[in-house]
Design an enzyme around this catalytic site. Sequence first.
Site, short mmCIF file in Angstrom:
data_model
loop_
_atom_site.label_atom_id
_atom_site.label_comp_id
_atom_site.label_asym_id
_atom_site.label_seq_id
_atom_site.Cartn_x
_atom_site.Cartn_y
_atom_site.Cartn_z
N LEU A 94 0.84 -1.20 0.00
CA LEU A 94 0.00 0.00 0.00
C LEU A 94 0.87 1.25 0.00
O LEU A 94 1.88 1.32 0.71
CB LEU A 94 -0.90 0.00 1.24
CG LEU A 94 -1.80 -1.24 1.40
CD1 LEU A 94 -2.53 -1.18 2.73
CD2 LEU A 94 -2.78 -1.33 0.25
N ASN A 108 -4.04 -6.13 9.04
CA ASN A 108 -3.45 -7.15 8.18
C ASN A 108 -3.18 -8.39 9.04
O ASN A 108 -3.08 -8.29 10.27
CB ASN A 108 -2.13 -6.64 7.59
CG ASN A 108 -1.52 -7.64 6.64
OD1 ASN A 108 -2.22 -8.26 5.81
ND2 ASN A 108 -0.21 -7.83 6.73
N HIS A 110 -0.34 -11.49 9.16
CA HIS A 110 0.94 -11.93 8.60
C HIS A 110 1.29 -13.29 9.22
O HIS A 110 1.25 -13.44 10.44
CB HIS A 110 2.03 -10.90 8.91
CG HIS A 110 3.38 -11.35 8.43
ND1 HIS A 110 3.72 -11.29 7.09
CD2 HIS A 110 4.44 -11.88 9.07
CE1 HIS A 110 4.95 -11.78 6.94
NE2 HIS A 110 5.41 -12.14 8.12
N LEU A 145 6.24 -2.00 6.31
CA LEU A 145 5.73 -3.31 5.88
C LEU A 145 5.81 -4.32 7.04
O LEU A 145 6.88 -4.53 7.60
CB LEU A 145 6.54 -3.80 4.68
CG LEU A 145 5.98 -5.03 3.97
CD1 LEU A 145 4.65 -4.71 3.30
CD2 LEU A 145 6.98 -5.54 2.95
N THR A 173 -5.22 -22.38 9.82
CA THR A 173 -6.33 -22.72 10.71
C THR A 173 -6.35 -21.77 11.92
O THR A 173 -7.41 -21.34 12.36
CB THR A 173 -6.20 -24.18 11.18
OG1 THR A 173 -6.05 -24.99 10.03
CG2 THR A 173 -7.40 -24.64 11.95
C1 GRF Z 1 -2.91 -15.78 4.74
O1 GRF Z 1 -2.28 -16.95 5.11
C2 GRF Z 1 -2.21 -14.59 5.35
O2 GRF Z 1 -1.31 -14.92 6.34
C3 GRF Z 1 -1.49 -13.94 4.23
O3 GRF Z 1 -2.18 -14.29 3.07
C4 GRF Z 1 -2.86 -15.52 3.26
C5 GRF Z 1 -4.22 -15.40 2.65
O4 GRF Z 1 -4.86 -16.63 2.52
N1 GRF Z 1 -1.41 -12.52 4.47
P1 GRF Z 1 -6.40 -16.67 2.11
O5 GRF Z 1 -6.57 -16.02 0.75
O6 GRF Z 1 -7.19 -15.98 3.17
O7 GRF Z 1 -6.71 -18.14 2.03
#
Ligand code: GRF
Length: 214
Positions: A94, A108, A110, A145, A173
Site C-alpha cells: 500500500l 493485516n 501476517h 511493511l 487454521t
Molecule cells: C494468509 O495466510 C495470510 O497470512 C497472508 O495471506 C494468506 C491469505 O490466505 N497474508 P487466504 O486467501 O485468506 O486463504
Amino acid sequence: MSCRTAILISGSGTNLQAFVDAVTAGSLDLNLCVVFSNNPEAFGLERAEAAGIPTACIQHNDFPDRESFDRAVITELDRFEPELLILAGFMRILSPAFVAHYRGRILNIHPALLPRYPGLNTHQRVLDAGDEWHGSTVHFVTEELDGGPRVMQGRLRVDPDESAEELQKRVQTVEHQIYPEAAGLVGSGRVVFRHGDAVVDGELAEEPIVRTYE
Ligand code: GRF
C-alpha cells in the site's frame, strides 16, 4: 450499528470465508459491506457473491503506478463507506497515501510471530531456524511493511518433522480463529490505534493478545 468493514483479497480467500462464517454464526458483529480484489480471478470474489456481499474489482495492471491505482481503490472503496479495512491475502504493497487515508483503520494478518519473520517464505524460515513456536499476527497497518502495532497473535508449537506446507496449513487454521476475533475487538472499539500504538480497553498494549493452539 455494526462496523462497516471492507475485506481486501487477491486469492483464495479462506480468511474471508472465516469472517463470513463467523458473522453468519452470530459470533462476529461486523457489517461486511464490500469485498474488493485487484484480481478478477480471485476465488474469494465467488465466496463473497455466494454470501451476498457486494464485490468490487480494479486491476492494478491498468494503472501506470502504485499511487494512481491506490487512488482508484480509495474512490471505489469509499462508495461503500467502510470504517475498517481487513487485508486478507491482499498481495499489494500500500502507498503511504492509502495508509494515511485509512490511518488506524486497516488490519493485516501476517503468517509469523512478528517482529520475527516479516516478508515472505515465513514457514520455511521458521523450520530452517529450528524455532519451537510459529503462528500468525494480526496488526494495524502502518507505512512500515509488516511493522504496525500488533493486536493479536495465534501461536502453535512447531513439529520439526513437518513440511513447510503442513505448517502453513496449521497456521492458516489459527488465522481463521484469531483474525475474526481481533477484527471484532477493533470493530467494537475495544481495540484502537492511537498515536502509532495499539490500545486495548484503554491500556497501551506493549504486547499483543496471545492465543495458544496445539
Ligand atoms: C494468509 O495466510 C495470510 O497470512 C497472508 O495471506 C494468506 C491469505 O490466505 N497474508 P487466504 O486467501 O485468506 O486463504
